[in-house]
Design a protein around this motif. Structure first.
Motif, PDB file in Angstrom:
ATOM      1  N   ILE A 177       0.846  -1.191   0.000  1.00 27.22           N
ATOM      2  CA  ILE A 177       0.000   0.000   0.000  1.00 27.22           C
ATOM      3  C   ILE A 177       0.880   1.238   0.000  1.00 27.22           C
ATOM      4  CG2 ILE A 177      -1.747   1.280   1.260  1.00 27.22           C
ATOM      5  CD1 ILE A 177      -2.693  -1.364   2.423  1.00 27.22           C
ATOM      6  N   HIS A 181       0.967   5.306   0.024  1.00 27.11           N
ATOM      7  CA  HIS A 181       0.145   6.476   0.316  1.00 27.11           C
ATOM      8  C   HIS A 181       0.644   7.662  -0.513  1.00 27.11           C
ATOM      9  CE1 HIS A 181      -2.044   4.450   3.418  1.00 27.11           C
ATOM     10  NE2 HIS A 181      -0.923   4.079   4.011  1.00 27.11           N
ATOM     11  N   GLU A 189      -5.260   4.061  -4.994  1.00 29.57           N
ATOM     12  CA  GLU A 189      -5.678   3.903  -3.602  1.00 29.57           C
ATOM     13  C   GLU A 189      -7.191   3.940  -3.432  1.00 29.57           C
ATOM     14  OE1 GLU A 189      -4.147   7.077  -1.107  1.00 29.57           O
ATOM     15  OE2 GLU A 189      -4.621   8.605  -2.597  1.00 29.57           O
TER      16      GLU A 189
END
Length: 211
Positions: free
Chosen positions: A7, A9, A176
């Protein structure tokens, strides 16, 4: 060997303008993260007078203490540069389904509230509203999307259409979107929208907006 999703950001502004001059209230709606909420100069620059913090695990000291010599065992307390409201959502599973509906009603009520002319109510100007969480990408998006869908169904006929609008205006990267907002929060927002619509059909629910 197991594969795990990495993941990343992506950067985004401290706060983002989501809607301008919303009908019935005439104020602007912003979404932001902890950095934006904690920047008093930024709030002032955008005439933000209402802050709704959606995060259970985030507290920011906005207090201008009127009692500088408090005893050591007492926490600082007093007024702030904004009217500050909070609903403590978890960023994922674990929230009661009624909590997201409560967030919608708290946001709406914060805009409707009329403060009396008393010295203890320092910030009485309507001003604009900032809805925040830690990153401004999931919990706050959920509450604002629900608000837009329920208040302006002609423009946002579905919750998904409101979320899509916020993903663009908040500058959330497509990579995302799978977690902005978290799926568990989207599910609760869908349930909250259904509950609110049933309440209205039964003669309960929101008051008429000001004109």
């Amino acid at each position: 060997m197991t594969s795990e999703k990495v993941i990343k950001h992506y950067p985004r502004p401290p706060i983002s303008l989501i809607e301008s001059n919303i009908p019935g209230w005439g104020v602007d709606i912003y979404i932001g993260g902890s950095t934006g909420m904690a920047d008093a100069e930024l709030l002032e620059r955008h005439n933000i007078k209402v802050v709704l913090n959606c995060a259970v695990n985030l507290d920011i000291d906005l207090v201008h203490s009127e009692e500088p010599n408090l005893p050591k065992h007492l926490l600082k307390h007093g007024s702030a540069c904004v009217r500050y409201y909070k609903i403590g959502l978890i960023d994922g599973p674990g929230n009661p389904e009624s909590m997201v509906l409560a967030g919608y009603h708290l946001m709406r009520s914060a805009l409707d509230q009329e403060l009396p002319e008393k010295a203890s109510y320092k910030v009485r100007e309507k001003g604009n509203i900032l809805v925040n969480c830690r990153g401004g990408r999931s919990r706050s998006v959920t509450i604002v999307a629900l608000f837009l869908h329920l208040e302006f169904p002609d423009r946002y006929p579905t919750l998904d259409s409101a979320i899509a609008h916020i993903r663009q205006t908040r500058e959330l990267h497509p990579d995302e979107w799978f977690e902005t907002p978290k799926p568990a929060l989207i599910h609760l927002a869908e349930r909250a929208a259904s509950m609110e619509k049933m309440l209205r059909e039964a003669g309960f629910g929101k008051d008429m907006k000001k004109t």
